[in-house]
Motif scaffolding. Structure first.
Motif, PDB file in Angstrom:
ATOM      1  N   UNK A 162       0.815  -1.214   0.000  1.00 17.86           N
ATOM      2  CA  UNK A 162       0.000   0.000   0.000  1.00 17.86           C
ATOM      3  C   UNK A 162       0.846   1.260   0.000  1.00 17.86           C
ATOM      4  N   UNK A 163       1.933   1.286   0.786  1.00 18.52           N
ATOM      5  CA  UNK A 163       2.770   2.485   0.874  1.00 18.52           C
ATOM      6  C   UNK A 163       3.312   2.865  -0.500  1.00 18.52           C
ATOM      7  N   UNK A 164       3.859   1.881  -1.216  1.00 14.39           N
ATOM      8  CA  UNK A 164       4.417   2.155  -2.539  1.00 14.39           C
ATOM      9  C   UNK A 164       3.316   2.479  -3.541  1.00 14.39           C
ATOM     10  N   UNK A 165       2.214   1.751  -3.449  1.00 15.01           N
ATOM     11  CA  UNK A 165       1.104   1.953  -4.378  1.00 15.01           C
ATOM     12  C   UNK A 165       0.557   3.366  -4.278  1.00 15.01           C
ATOM     13  N   UNK A 166       0.431   3.881  -3.057  1.00 15.76           N
ATOM     14  CA  UNK A 166      -0.135   5.214  -2.865  1.00 15.76           C
ATOM     15  C   UNK A 166       0.750   6.320  -3.430  1.00 15.76           C
ATOM     16  N   UNK A 167       2.040   6.024  -3.618  1.00 17.08           N
ATOM     17  CA  UNK A 167       2.945   7.011  -4.207  1.00 17.08           C
ATOM     18  C   UNK A 167       3.005   6.900  -5.727  1.00 17.08           C
ATOM     19  N   UNK A 168       2.374   5.877  -6.278  1.00 13.83           N
ATOM     20  CA  UNK A 168       2.466   5.639  -7.718  1.00 13.83           C
ATOM     21  C   UNK A 168       1.144   5.796  -8.459  1.00 13.83           C
ATOM     22  N   UNK A 169       0.032   5.691  -7.745  1.00 10.00           N
ATOM     23  CA  UNK A 169      -1.263   5.737  -8.418  1.00 10.00           C
ATOM     24  C   UNK A 169      -1.747   7.182  -8.565  1.00 10.00           C
ATOM     25  N   UNK A 170      -2.329   7.492  -9.719  1.00  2.17           N
ATOM     26  CA  UNK A 170      -2.742   8.861 -10.036  1.00  2.17           C
ATOM     27  C   UNK A 170      -4.110   9.194  -9.456  1.00  2.17           C
ATOM     28  N   UNK A 171      -4.262  10.427  -8.973  1.00  2.00           N
ATOM     29  CA  UNK A 171      -5.568  10.942  -8.563  1.00  2.00           C
ATOM     30  C   UNK A 171      -5.736  12.335  -9.162  1.00  2.00           C
ATOM     31  N   UNK A 172      -6.984  12.755  -9.284  1.00  2.00           N
ATOM     32  CA  UNK A 172      -7.293  14.065  -9.862  1.00  2.00           C
ATOM     33  C   UNK A 172      -7.770  14.967  -8.731  1.00  2.00           C
ATOM     34  N   UNK A 173      -6.916  15.904  -8.369  1.00  2.00           N
ATOM     35  CA  UNK A 173      -7.110  16.708  -7.157  1.00  2.00           C
ATOM     36  C   UNK A 173      -7.618  18.106  -7.471  1.00  2.00           C
ATOM     37  N   UNK A 174      -8.540  18.597  -6.638  1.00  2.00           N
ATOM     38  CA  UNK A 174      -8.970  19.995  -6.723  1.00  2.00           C
ATOM     39  C   UNK A 174      -7.876  20.871  -6.117  1.00  2.00           C
ATOM     40  N   UNK A 175      -7.284  21.727  -6.925  1.00  2.00           N
ATOM     41  CA  UNK A 175      -6.256  22.636  -6.400  1.00  2.00           C
ATOM     42  C   UNK A 175      -6.836  23.445  -5.237  1.00  2.00           C
ATOM     43  N   UNK A 176      -7.952  24.095  -5.483  1.00  2.00           N
ATOM     44  CA  UNK A 176      -8.672  24.818  -4.434  1.00  2.00           C
ATOM     45  C   UNK A 176      -9.844  23.947  -4.015  1.00  2.00           C
ATOM     46  N   UNK A 177      -9.860  23.458  -2.769  1.00  2.00           N
ATOM     47  CA  UNK A 177     -10.921  22.549  -2.329  1.00  2.00           C
ATOM     48  C   UNK A 177     -12.314  23.138  -2.527  1.00  2.00           C
ATOM     49  N   UNK A 178     -13.277  22.264  -2.760  1.00  2.00           N
ATOM     50  CA  UNK A 178     -14.657  22.707  -2.934  1.00  2.00           C
ATOM     51  C   UNK A 178     -15.162  23.443  -1.701  1.00  2.00           C
ATOM     52  N   UNK A 179     -14.714  23.009  -0.517  1.00  2.00           N
ATOM     53  CA  UNK A 179     -15.159  23.639   0.726  1.00  2.00           C
ATOM     54  C   UNK A 179     -14.647  25.065   0.875  1.00  2.00           C
ATOM     55  N   UNK A 180     -13.643  25.432   0.035  1.00  2.00           N
ATOM     56  CA  UNK A 180     -13.091  26.785   0.090  1.00  2.00           C
ATOM     57  C   UNK A 180     -13.428  27.576  -1.164  1.00  2.00           C
ATOM     58  N   UNK A 181     -14.470  27.139  -1.867  1.00  2.00           N
ATOM     59  CA  UNK A 181     -14.929  27.898  -3.023  1.00  2.00           C
ATOM     60  C   UNK A 181     -14.406  27.424  -4.359  1.00  2.00           C
ATOM     61  N   UNK A 182     -13.677  26.299  -4.383  1.00  2.00           N
ATOM     62  CA  UNK A 182     -13.174  25.770  -5.647  1.00  2.00           C
ATOM     63  C   UNK A 182     -14.296  25.199  -6.499  1.00  2.00           C
ATOM     64  N   UNK A 183     -14.001  24.957  -7.790  1.00  2.00           N
ATOM     65  CA  UNK A 183     -15.029  24.425  -8.682  1.00  2.00           C
ATOM     66  C   UNK A 183     -14.534  23.159  -9.373  1.00  2.00           C
ATOM     67  N   UNK A 184     -15.367  22.616 -10.249  1.00  2.00           N
ATOM     68  CA  UNK A 184     -15.050  21.374 -10.953  1.00  2.00           C
ATOM     69  C   UNK A 184     -14.583  21.613 -12.384  1.00  2.00           C
ATOM     70  N   UNK A 185     -14.100  22.820 -12.667  1.00  2.00           N
ATOM     71  CA  UNK A 185     -13.584  23.130 -13.991  1.00  2.00           C
ATOM     72  C   UNK A 185     -12.154  22.596 -14.140  1.00  2.00           C
ATOM     73  N   UNK A 186     -11.747  22.378 -15.389  1.00  2.00           N
ATOM     74  CA  UNK A 186     -10.441  21.765 -15.655  1.00  2.00           C
ATOM     75  C   UNK A 186      -9.290  22.531 -15.012  1.00  2.00           C
TER      76      UNK A 186
END
Length: 237
Positions: A162-186
């Motif tokens: 799991x430790x190695x896997x979590x450093x290798x698998x891709x995720x799509x992150x909100x730069x500005x979190x939704x809770x702080x006013x971020x949106x779902x635009x590219x």
């Protein structure tokens, strides 16, 4: 309880006043200082915990004060924090192995997006599924590398650890979190590893700084310093 029969309460702290606007639809109106905001919650037990925290404010509330309402008050608190999206705004401490909780109204009123008439913080109400096309675009845009660590990433990783896997698998992150006013635009997405995403979420949940644009976790290609911790990540890139 409908609009015409709402009941107002005042805290011992003169800065706070709150009203249960609609008990059935779980709407509460909070006035803190000179600002008034209405919140709609998704989970009934989370709504009741929020009202209890407001009643106790500015003091911590012993979670077992809710024993007469819930069989499992800790689960009810978790509902408010996780299912209703109040995680960044709840402070807890342990007193003789008993959880005590308090809502941080300063952080809540400073960080949330106040454009809506009624605000819902529940993550499931704000998030959207990223299309396959956008995932492909983002993966190519960041050249398949974690935007924070620079590690080469994959969509699927066969690594068993799991430790190695979590450093290798891709995720799509909100730069500005939704809770702080971020949106779902590219423009608000970046490609980062699962491990980096988990650490970013942890730091963002305790951050009281309003400007994500000058934090390295949101824009590591432009900024080297993590705003809330002061850490410099330039050596990672």
């Amino acid at each position: 309880m409908n609009e015409s029969s709402k009941e107002a309460h005042k805290s011992k702290n003169f800065l706070l006043k709150y009203s249960i606007v609609d008990d059935k639809n779980k709407v509460v109106e909070i006035t803190f200082g000179d600002e008034t905001i209405r919140f709609q919650l998704r989970v009934k037990r989370g709504f009741e915990v929020l009202v209890a925290l407001l009643r106790a404010y500015p003091n911590y509330m012993n979670i077992h004060d809710l024993d007469s309402i819930f069989n499992d008050p800790n689960r009810a608190l978790s509902s408010l924090r996780l299912e209703d999206g109040f995680e960044p705004f709840i402070e807890t401490k342990s007193v003789r192995n008993v959880t005590h909780a308090k809502i941080n109204l300063y952080r809540l009123f400073n960080l949330i997006n106040k454009e809506s008439d009624v605000i819902t913080l529940a993550p499931s109400d704000n998030r959207t599924t990223i299309s396959d096309e956008m995932q492909k675009t983002l993966f190519e845009k960041f050249k398949g590398k974690c935007n924070i660590t620079g590690f080469k990433l994959s969509i699927e990783v066969k690594q068993k650890h799991t430790f190695l896997k979590n450093h290798l698998i891709a995720t799509y992150d909100h730069r500005q979190p939704l809770s702080k006013g971020g949106d779902n635009q590219e423009h608000n997405f970046q490609l980062i590893s699962r491990a980096a995403n988990q650490e970013k979420n942890r730091i963002c949940s305790i951050c009281i700084e309003p400007k994500c644009s000058i934090c390295a976790l949101a824009h590591p290609e432009k900024v080297a310093r993590i705003l809330p911790t002061g850490q410099d990540i330039s050596s990672l890139r």
